[in-house]
Design a protein around this motif. Structure first.
Motif, PDB file in Angstrom:
ATOM      1  N   VAL A 183       1.293   3.405   6.135  1.00 25.19           N
ATOM      2  CA  VAL A 183       0.714   2.690   7.279  1.00 25.19           C
ATOM      3  C   VAL A 183       1.596   2.881   8.516  1.00 25.19           C
ATOM      4  O   VAL A 183       2.798   2.614   8.493  1.00 25.19           O
ATOM      5  N   ARG A 184       0.968   3.352   9.620  1.00 25.40           N
ATOM      6  CA  ARG A 184       1.673   3.506  10.891  1.00 25.40           C
ATOM      7  C   ARG A 184       1.425   2.323  11.821  1.00 25.40           C
ATOM      8  O   ARG A 184       2.292   1.944  12.606  1.00 25.40           O
ATOM      9  N   ASP A 185       0.244   1.758  11.746  1.00 28.40           N
ATOM     10  CA  ASP A 185      -0.114   0.687  12.668  1.00 28.40           C
ATOM     11  C   ASP A 185      -1.177  -0.189  12.006  1.00 28.40           C
ATOM     12  O   ASP A 185      -1.876   0.235  11.090  1.00 28.40           O
ATOM     13  N   ILE A 186      -1.280  -1.432  12.499  1.00 29.37           N
ATOM     14  CA  ILE A 186      -2.247  -2.396  11.979  1.00 29.37           C
ATOM     15  C   ILE A 186      -2.981  -3.027  13.151  1.00 29.37           C
ATOM     16  O   ILE A 186      -2.378  -3.340  14.181  1.00 29.37           O
TER      17      ILE A 186
ATOM     18  N   TYR B 203      -5.894  -0.612   8.855  1.00 32.93           N
ATOM     19  CA  TYR B 203      -4.588   0.001   8.624  1.00 32.93           C
ATOM     20  C   TYR B 203      -4.682   1.483   9.011  1.00 32.93           C
ATOM     21  O   TYR B 203      -5.427   2.245   8.380  1.00 32.93           O
ATOM     22  N   TYR B 204      -3.942   1.887  10.043  1.00 27.35           N
ATOM     23  CA  TYR B 204      -3.940   3.277  10.462  1.00 27.35           C
ATOM     24  C   TYR B 204      -2.773   3.999   9.779  1.00 27.35           C
ATOM     25  O   TYR B 204      -1.659   3.474   9.730  1.00 27.35           O
ATOM     26  N   GLY B 205      -3.070   5.196   9.258  1.00 20.98           N
ATOM     27  CA  GLY B 205      -2.005   5.927   8.591  1.00 20.98           C
ATOM     28  C   GLY B 205      -2.546   7.143   7.874  1.00 20.98           C
ATOM     29  O   GLY B 205      -3.562   7.730   8.280  1.00 20.98           O
ATOM     30  N   ASP B 206      -1.878   7.514   6.771  1.00 20.11           N
ATOM     31  CA  ASP B 206      -2.265   8.707   6.021  1.00 20.11           C
ATOM     32  C   ASP B 206      -2.149   8.444   4.528  1.00 20.11           C
ATOM     33  O   ASP B 206      -1.222   7.764   4.079  1.00 20.11           O
ATOM     34  N   PRO B 207      -3.079   9.018   3.767  1.00 16.51           N
ATOM     35  CA  PRO B 207      -2.973   8.882   2.309  1.00 16.51           C
ATOM     36  C   PRO B 207      -1.741   9.610   1.787  1.00 16.51           C
ATOM     37  O   PRO B 207      -1.424  10.713   2.229  1.00 16.51           O
TER      38      PRO B 207
ATOM     39  N   SER C 141     -10.686  10.218  14.693  1.00 10.46           N
ATOM     40  CA  SER C 141      -9.849  10.993  15.621  1.00 10.46           C
ATOM     41  C   SER C 141      -8.767  11.773  14.902  1.00 10.46           C
ATOM     42  O   SER C 141      -7.599  11.796  15.335  1.00 10.46           O
ATOM     43  N   GLY C 142      -9.137  12.395  13.810  1.00 11.19           N
ATOM     44  CA  GLY C 142      -8.186  13.218  13.085  1.00 11.19           C
ATOM     45  C   GLY C 142      -7.256  12.466  12.172  1.00 11.19           C
ATOM     46  O   GLY C 142      -6.491  13.075  11.418  1.00 11.19           O
ATOM     47  N   GLY C 143      -7.300  11.120  12.184  1.00  6.70           N
ATOM     48  CA  GLY C 143      -6.452  10.326  11.312  1.00  6.70           C
ATOM     49  C   GLY C 143      -7.283   9.571  10.294  1.00  6.70           C
ATOM     50  O   GLY C 143      -8.495   9.742  10.191  1.00  6.70           O
ATOM     51  N   HIS C 144      -6.599   8.723   9.519  1.00  4.84           N
ATOM     52  CA  HIS C 144      -7.284   7.938   8.490  1.00  4.84           C
ATOM     53  C   HIS C 144      -7.089   6.453   8.766  1.00  4.84           C
ATOM     54  O   HIS C 144      -6.046   6.030   9.285  1.00  4.84           O
ATOM     55  N   VAL C 145      -8.102   5.682   8.409  1.00  5.16           N
ATOM     56  CA  VAL C 145      -8.063   4.243   8.598  1.00  5.16           C
ATOM     57  C   VAL C 145      -8.572   3.570   7.334  1.00  5.16           C
ATOM     58  O   VAL C 145      -9.644   3.912   6.819  1.00  5.16           O
ATOM     59  N   LEU C 146      -7.785   2.630   6.820  1.00  4.08           N
ATOM     60  CA  LEU C 146      -8.262   1.742   5.769  1.00  4.08           C
ATOM     61  C   LEU C 146      -8.861   0.522   6.451  1.00  4.08           C
ATOM     62  O   LEU C 146      -8.167  -0.208   7.160  1.00  4.08           O
ATOM     63  N   VAL C 147     -10.165   0.322   6.256  1.00  4.66           N
ATOM     64  CA  VAL C 147     -10.864  -0.791   6.900  1.00  4.66           C
ATOM     65  C   VAL C 147     -11.122  -1.860   5.848  1.00  4.66           C
ATOM     66  O   VAL C 147     -11.880  -1.645   4.902  1.00  4.66           O
ATOM     67  N   ALA C 148     -10.477  -3.012   6.004  1.00  4.51           N
ATOM     68  CA  ALA C 148     -10.645  -4.129   5.076  1.00  4.51           C
ATOM     69  C   ALA C 148     -11.467  -5.217   5.764  1.00  4.51           C
ATOM     70  O   ALA C 148     -11.166  -5.613   6.887  1.00  4.51           O
ATOM     71  N   THR C 149     -12.505  -5.701   5.069  1.00  6.64           N
ATOM     72  CA  THR C 149     -13.407  -6.712   5.612  1.00  6.64           C
ATOM     73  C   THR C 149     -13.504  -7.874   4.638  1.00  6.64           C
ATOM     74  O   THR C 149     -13.574  -7.651   3.418  1.00  6.64           O
ATOM     75  N   GLU C 150     -13.474  -9.083   5.161  1.00  9.50           N
ATOM     76  CA  GLU C 150     -13.583 -10.249   4.290  1.00  9.50           C
ATOM     77  C   GLU C 150     -14.898 -10.207   3.523  1.00  9.50           C
ATOM     78  O   GLU C 150     -15.950  -9.884   4.071  1.00  9.50           O
ATOM     79  N   ARG C 151     -14.814 -10.521   2.241  1.00  9.92           N
ATOM     80  CA  ARG C 151     -15.983 -10.500   1.374  1.00  9.92           C
ATOM     81  C   ARG C 151     -16.747 -11.819   1.498  1.00  9.92           C
ATOM     82  O   ARG C 151     -16.155 -12.880   1.613  1.00  9.92           O
ATOM     83  N   SER C 152     -18.085 -11.714   1.460  1.00  9.22           N
ATOM     84  CA  SER C 152     -18.935 -12.896   1.526  1.00  9.22           C
ATOM     85  C   SER C 152     -19.938 -12.823   0.391  1.00  9.22           C
ATOM     86  O   SER C 152     -20.730 -11.880   0.314  1.00  9.22           O
TER      87      SER C 152
ATOM     88  N   LEU D 280       0.808  -1.213   0.000  1.00 13.80           N
ATOM     89  CA  LEU D 280       0.000   0.000   0.000  1.00 13.80           C
ATOM     90  C   LEU D 280       0.843   1.265   0.000  1.00 13.80           C
ATOM     91  O   LEU D 280       0.308   2.375  -0.073  1.00 13.80           O
ATOM     92  N   ALA D 281       2.146   1.124   0.080  1.00 11.20           N
ATOM     93  CA  ALA D 281       3.034   2.254   0.354  1.00 11.20           C
ATOM     94  C   ALA D 281       2.921   3.381  -0.667  1.00 11.20           C
ATOM     95  O   ALA D 281       3.104   4.559  -0.319  1.00 11.20           O
TER      96      ALA D 281
END
Length: 367
Positions: free
Chosen positions: A22-25, A34-38, A66-77, A16-17
Motif C-alpha cells: 500500500v502506497r496511499d489510502i 488502498y492504492y498500491g501494487d500486488p 491510471s496504470g496502478g492498482h486499487v483495492l476498493v473496500a466497501t461496507e457490506r449491507s 495486507l503487506a
C-alpha cells in the motif's frame, strides 16, 4: 426491514503487506481505497485479503486505475434500506406484461376490451410466482451465508408470448467458500422446480382453452419430460384432437418454469449451473465452459440436419450467449474447501432434474 450492518475499522496496510503493497489510502463514504501494487499474482490478492475484510464488515475488489492498482473496500449491507422502488417498478411492469401475454393465451383482445387484461391473472400469477420463488430461494440462502445480495429484479418483455425475460438478483459481495456458492446457486433452481411442479399439477387439471386464429394458435410448444411426466401421473393430456384447443395457460406457466430452469442450469458465466458446477469441480470449471458452447452449437447443427432447422436458431443464439458469458468468468469463492458428499449428491441431482426440463425443440411458430 433491516438496515446496514455496522462495520469495524478497516484493516490497516500492515494486514495486507504479504499480498498488496500500500502506497496511499483514501477514505470514502462507506468505504476505503488502498492504492498500491500486488506483491503476489493479482488473481490471488482477493482470495488472500477477502476473508480479512469480511471479518471487518467489508467486501473488496481489485481494479486498475491510471496504470496502478486499487483495492476498493466497501461496507457490506445485508438488509434493505427503505422501499426498493426500482424492484417494485420492474415487478409492476412485469406483472402488466405477463398479464398482456396471458390474454393472448386465453384468446382475449385487450384492444377490443381493455378490462379483460385482469382475466389473465392465473397465467401471470403462475409465471411470476415461479420466478419469484426461484429468486427468493437465492436470496434466502444469500442471507443465510451473510452474502450481500439484492432483492429480485423482474425483467418485463412487452409483446412477447410469455411477457418476461425472467428475473435476477445481484450478488454484491465476496463469496466466502464453495459451500456458500453451492447453496446459493442450487437454492434457486430447486425452489423454482418445486413451484414449477405445483403450477403444472394445477394447470393440467384445469380446462383447456379454445383459441381460434392468431399467433397463439400457430405456436407449437415442446413439453419436456418433467411436464409430460406430471401430466401422465395425473392422467391428463397436453394435446387435443381439436387444433384450436390449447392446454390451460397455467400449464404454459409451468412450461415457462421448466424452460427457465434449464437455461439457468447451463454451466457458464454467472448462471446457476455455473455456480453449482464451479462448486463441484473447482478451478476445472474453465474446461467445462469450453465444452458448453460447442454442445449448444452442435445441438443447433443437429436440428438443422435432422429436424428441418426447427429450434436451431434458439440454441445457436444460446451458443453465442454461452461464449459471451464464459468470457465474463464465474463467481470465485475466497476459500476452496471441497464440498462434502451430501452437497455433491444434491448438485448432481439438481443437474439431472434440470435435464428433465430440456426438450430439443421447445417452441416453434408454425407458418
Amino acid at each position: 426491514m433491516m438496515g446496514q450492518e455496522s462495520a469495524q475499522s478497516p484493516p490497516g496496510p500492515e494486514r495486507l503487506a504479504d499480498v498488496f503493497s500500500v502506497r496511499d489510502i483514501d477514505l470514502t463514504e462507506g468505504g476505503i481505497r488502498y492504492y498500491g501494487d500486488p506483491v503476489t499474482d493479482a488473481a490471488q490478492v482477493i482470495r488472500q485479503v477477502g476473508p480479512t475484510f469480511r471479518q471487518h464488515g467489508y467486501r473488496v475488489r481489485l481494479q486498475s486505475e491510471s496504470g496502478g492498482h486499487v483495492l476498493v473496500a466497501t461496507e457490506r449491507s445485508l438488509g434493505v434500506d427503505g422501499v426498493p422502488w426500482r424492484n417494485v417498478a420492474l415487478a409492476a411492469a412485469t406483472l402488466l406484461s405477463t398479464l398482456y401475454a396471458g390474454t393472448r393465451w386465453y384468446g382475449l383482445s385487450v384492444v377490443e376490451e381493455p378490462a379483460v387484461l385482469w382475466r389473465a391473472w392465473p397465467f401471470a400469477a403462475a409465471v411470476m410466482g415461479i420466478l419469484a420463488v426461484h429468486e427468493f430461494g437465492h436470496y434466502a440462502l444469500s442471507r443465510y451465508h451473510e452474502v450481500q445480495a439484492s432483492l429480485p429484479y423482474f425483467i418485463p418483455l412487452p409483446f412477447n408470448v410469455i411477457g418476461t425475460l425472467g428475473a435476477v438478483i445481484r450478488m454484491q459481495d465476496n463469496i466466502p467458500d464453495r459451500r456458500a456458492l453451492f447453496d446459493i446457486g442450487v437454492a434457486g433452481p430447486l425452489a423454482g422446480l418445486v413451484a414449477t411442479v405445483a403450477v403444472t399439477a394445477v394447470g393440467v387439471t384445469l380446462d383447456p382453452i379454445y383459441v381460434a386464429g392468431g399467433l397463439i394458435s400457430r405456436i407449437e410448444l415442446g413439453y419436456p419430460p418433467l411436464i409430460q411426466g406430471i401430466a401422465a401421473l395425473l392422467g391428463e393430456s397436453l394435446s387435443y384432437s381439436d387444433p384450436n384447443l390449447l392446454p390451460n395457460p397455467v400449464v404454459i406457466g409451468g412450461w415457462v418454469g421448466a424452460f427457465v430452469t434449464f437455461l439457468n442450469l447451463i454451466p457458464v458465466g454467472q448462471l446457476d449451473g455455473a455456480h453449482i458446477s464451479r462448486s463441484l469441480v473447482g478451478e476445472r470449471m474453465d474446461a467445462v465452459q469450453l465444452v458448453v458452447p460447442l454442445g449448444l452449437f452442435g445441438l443447433a447443427g443437429y436440428l438443422v440436419a435432422f429436424e428441418g432447422g426447427r429450434g436451431a436458431p434458439l440454441w445457436g443464439f444460446w451458443g453465442v450467449i454461452a461464449l459471451v458469458f464464459s468470457r465474463a468468468g464465474t463467481a470465485t469463492p475466497l476459500v476452496e474447501t471441497p464440498l462434502g458428499p451430501r452437497r455433491r449428491a444434491l448438485g448432481v441431482l439438481t443437474l439431472v432434474l434440470g435435464a428433465l426440463c430440456f426438450v430439443p425443440v421447445p417452441i416453434v411458430v408454425a407458418v
